[in-house]
Write an enzyme that holds these catalytic residues in place. Sequence first.
Site, PDB file in Angstrom:
ATOM      1  N   GLU A 100      -6.164  -9.347   3.426  1.00 51.83           N
ATOM      2  CA  GLU A 100      -5.266  -8.679   4.391  1.00 51.83           C
ATOM      3  C   GLU A 100      -5.210  -9.539   5.642  1.00 51.83           C
ATOM      4  O   GLU A 100      -6.267  -9.839   6.233  1.00 51.83           O
ATOM      5  CB  GLU A 100      -5.769  -7.280   4.765  1.00 51.83           C
ATOM      6  CG  GLU A 100      -5.556  -6.261   3.680  1.00 51.83           C
ATOM      7  CD  GLU A 100      -5.975  -4.849   4.080  1.00 51.83           C
ATOM      8  OE1 GLU A 100      -5.896  -4.496   5.275  1.00 51.83           O
ATOM      9  OE2 GLU A 100      -6.395  -4.101   3.173  1.00 51.83           O
TER      10      GLU A 100
ATOM     11  N   GLU B  93       0.844  -1.202   0.000  1.00 54.77           N
ATOM     12  CA  GLU B  93       0.000   0.000   0.000  1.00 54.77           C
ATOM     13  C   GLU B  93       0.877   1.250   0.000  1.00 54.77           C
ATOM     14  O   GLU B  93       2.031   1.217   0.451  1.00 54.77           O
ATOM     15  CB  GLU B  93      -0.882  -0.030   1.266  1.00 54.77           C
ATOM     16  CG  GLU B  93      -1.800   1.164   1.419  1.00 54.77           C
ATOM     17  CD  GLU B  93      -2.893   0.964   2.468  1.00 54.77           C
ATOM     18  OE1 GLU B  93      -2.805   0.001   3.245  1.00 54.77           O
ATOM     19  OE2 GLU B  93      -3.833   1.779   2.495  1.00 54.77           O
TER      20      GLU B  93
ATOM     21  N   ASN C 208     -12.495  -1.348  -0.897  1.00 50.28           N
ATOM     22  CA  ASN C 208     -11.748  -1.963   0.203  1.00 50.28           C
ATOM     23  C   ASN C 208     -12.399  -1.560   1.522  1.00 50.28           C
ATOM     24  O   ASN C 208     -12.699  -0.382   1.728  1.00 50.28           O
ATOM     25  CB  ASN C 208     -10.286  -1.461   0.192  1.00 50.28           C
ATOM     26  CG  ASN C 208      -9.542  -1.857   1.463  1.00 50.28           C
ATOM     27  OD1 ASN C 208      -9.160  -3.016   1.624  1.00 50.28           O
ATOM     28  ND2 ASN C 208      -9.335  -0.903   2.371  1.00 50.28           N
ATOM     29  N   GLU C 209     -12.604  -2.522   2.374  1.00 52.55           N
ATOM     30  CA  GLU C 209     -13.171  -2.246   3.705  1.00 52.55           C
ATOM     31  C   GLU C 209     -14.293  -1.218   3.610  1.00 52.55           C
ATOM     32  O   GLU C 209     -14.269  -0.178   4.286  1.00 52.55           O
ATOM     33  CB  GLU C 209     -12.070  -1.814   4.689  1.00 52.55           C
ATOM     34  CG  GLU C 209     -11.056  -2.922   4.919  1.00 52.55           C
ATOM     35  CD  GLU C 209     -10.164  -2.741   6.147  1.00 52.55           C
ATOM     36  OE1 GLU C 209     -10.172  -1.670   6.768  1.00 52.55           O
ATOM     37  OE2 GLU C 209      -9.458  -3.720   6.492  1.00 52.55           O
TER      38      GLU C 209
HETATM   39  O1  AHR Z   1      -2.971  -2.722   6.223  1.00 54.05           O
HETATM   40  C1  AHR Z   1      -3.261  -1.513   6.846  1.00 54.05           C
HETATM   41  C2  AHR Z   1      -4.747  -1.151   6.741  1.00 54.05           C
HETATM   42  O2  AHR Z   1      -5.495  -2.115   7.409  1.00 54.05           O
HETATM   43  C3  AHR Z   1      -5.319  -1.161   5.357  1.00 54.05           C
HETATM   44  O3  AHR Z   1      -5.097   0.029   4.684  1.00 54.05           O
HETATM   45  C4  AHR Z   1      -6.774  -1.348   5.610  1.00 54.05           C
HETATM   46  O4  AHR Z   1      -7.443  -1.983   4.552  1.00 54.05           O
HETATM   47  C5  AHR Z   1      -6.802  -2.145   6.896  1.00 54.05           C
HETATM   48  O5  AHR Z   1      -7.665  -1.594   7.824  1.00 54.05           O
END
Ligand code: AHR
Length: 515
Positions: A319, A47, A195-196
């Site tokens: 993740e 990231e 994402n999330e």
């Molecule tokens: O990996 C760090 C963060 O954790 C990511 O950006 C997010 O998707 C998760 O909450």
Amino acid sequence: MMKKLTTTLLIICISVAVFAQETVSMQVNAKADKDKISRFIYGHFAEHLGRCIYDGFYLEDSTLNVPKQGRIRMDVVNALKAINIPLLRWPGGCFADRYHWSDGIGPKDKRPLRINSTWGMVPEDNSFGTDEFLQLCNLLNCEPYIAGNVGTGTPQQMSDWIEYLNFGGKSTLADMRRANGHAAPYKVAFWGVGNESWGCGGDMTPEYYADLYKRYAAFCINYPGAPLKKIMSGANADDYNWTEVSMKNVRPNQMWGYSMHYYTIVNNWQHKGSATNFNEEEYFKGLKSCLNIETLINKHSAIMDKYDPEKKVSLCVDEWGIWTDPEPNTNPAFLYQQNSLRDALIAASSLNIFNKHCDRIRMANLAQTVNVLQALVLTQKEKMVLTPTYYVFDLYKYHQDATLLPVNFFSPDYKYGEESIPAVNASASKDSNGVIHITLVNIDPNNKITVNASLNGAAFKTTEGQVLTSASFSDVNTFDNPNKVKLAAFSDFKKIGNDLSINLPPMSVVLVTLK
Ligand code: AHR
């Protein structure tokens, strides 16, 4: 006489109890040929966060005396190639839902300067963008997995990004890609739709996101020769309602994968615990939290089975890993943490669990490759260190795309205080040459455990072993002492007929290869 008999009985009972505690009978079904362990279970995540991309993969200081291609660090690339990295997820994470792809293409001096408002309000000059990411994947020889922006982007922007990447014909966007140096379409397959979305990706309800998913996914087009594998943003840890609503509202043929995120947390999110300075209580809590992922996998999978009994949709743990407090004297928003033998045991145990559930889990990405969270590689100027977790991926690379051989056994307990967790976990596979690999973890820091493995009649002539362990569970590799925790040859096992007796050292990961 009576006293002597009682004492003898007591000694026998104690020895039996100790013996029972330390010996495991394991059946490895070497004849199984049902499920394949997808290599994408061994994926990684990078990231725009802290020093993962800039100063990790991509040099900020291009004069640094390290092997490089353009600004990409080849020492890092070569280390990851050596463990057969199969897939890299980018650009986030939370960053993905604020990222506009058009900022990161074309001449670098024309790219806008933004603020990375997700991670520390630091400048983001966009010098690492789409073409640089795909160059990196090409050098790594791995599949790209791009997380598209649902939070602040439009369906049009997402659809344009895919056209830029994957369209081989004539169009303004495809011509832009050509002008930027890539004539052929990239054929990116793995595509995350947000994402999330329950949190940093827009704080949505599952009902609202399920509708948005369908809207965005409808405009993620399959160009000739480039079919997409669309991945829906799934549950946070044990949010089973999110999975229920998602699976109910989105048909299996509308997604390739459904994601789940799970981080191992030792204490709590406010005070996670140190990466290097911890006692046995925290060690135990860390491993317990790690093993809890199997409960989540079972429960999410059961909901998925209800709506998708043929298991068409992949569960993507895109993740995972241990998240500790950042190292002292580093920017807390950069999530830089050291990596100990404990973390290697967490990685090895998690991967054994993912292998076991490979009928549903077909992708997993450890967070986050270089300099962030449970990294494989740490960099400091010219120096690079391979973490204990790196060596787990080195040991386990043989499972990639191999056939799962289910293992059955009852593990002895590792007890701490009033609590206990299974001390041993394992998985096994057979590769395309018929070579069997068994990976075993002994979490117990105080006891050696003997595993007597029977292989269902499989014949093998030669055996080899490797082990990862160290004197203390908090041992780490540092820039001054980079080889404290590393792989060693392992020979504390014997072949008895077609069976094996393996002595697992305390807190160890062992690979046994049978040919
Ligand atoms: O990996 C760090 C963060 O954790 C990511 O950006 C997010 O998707 C998760 O909450």
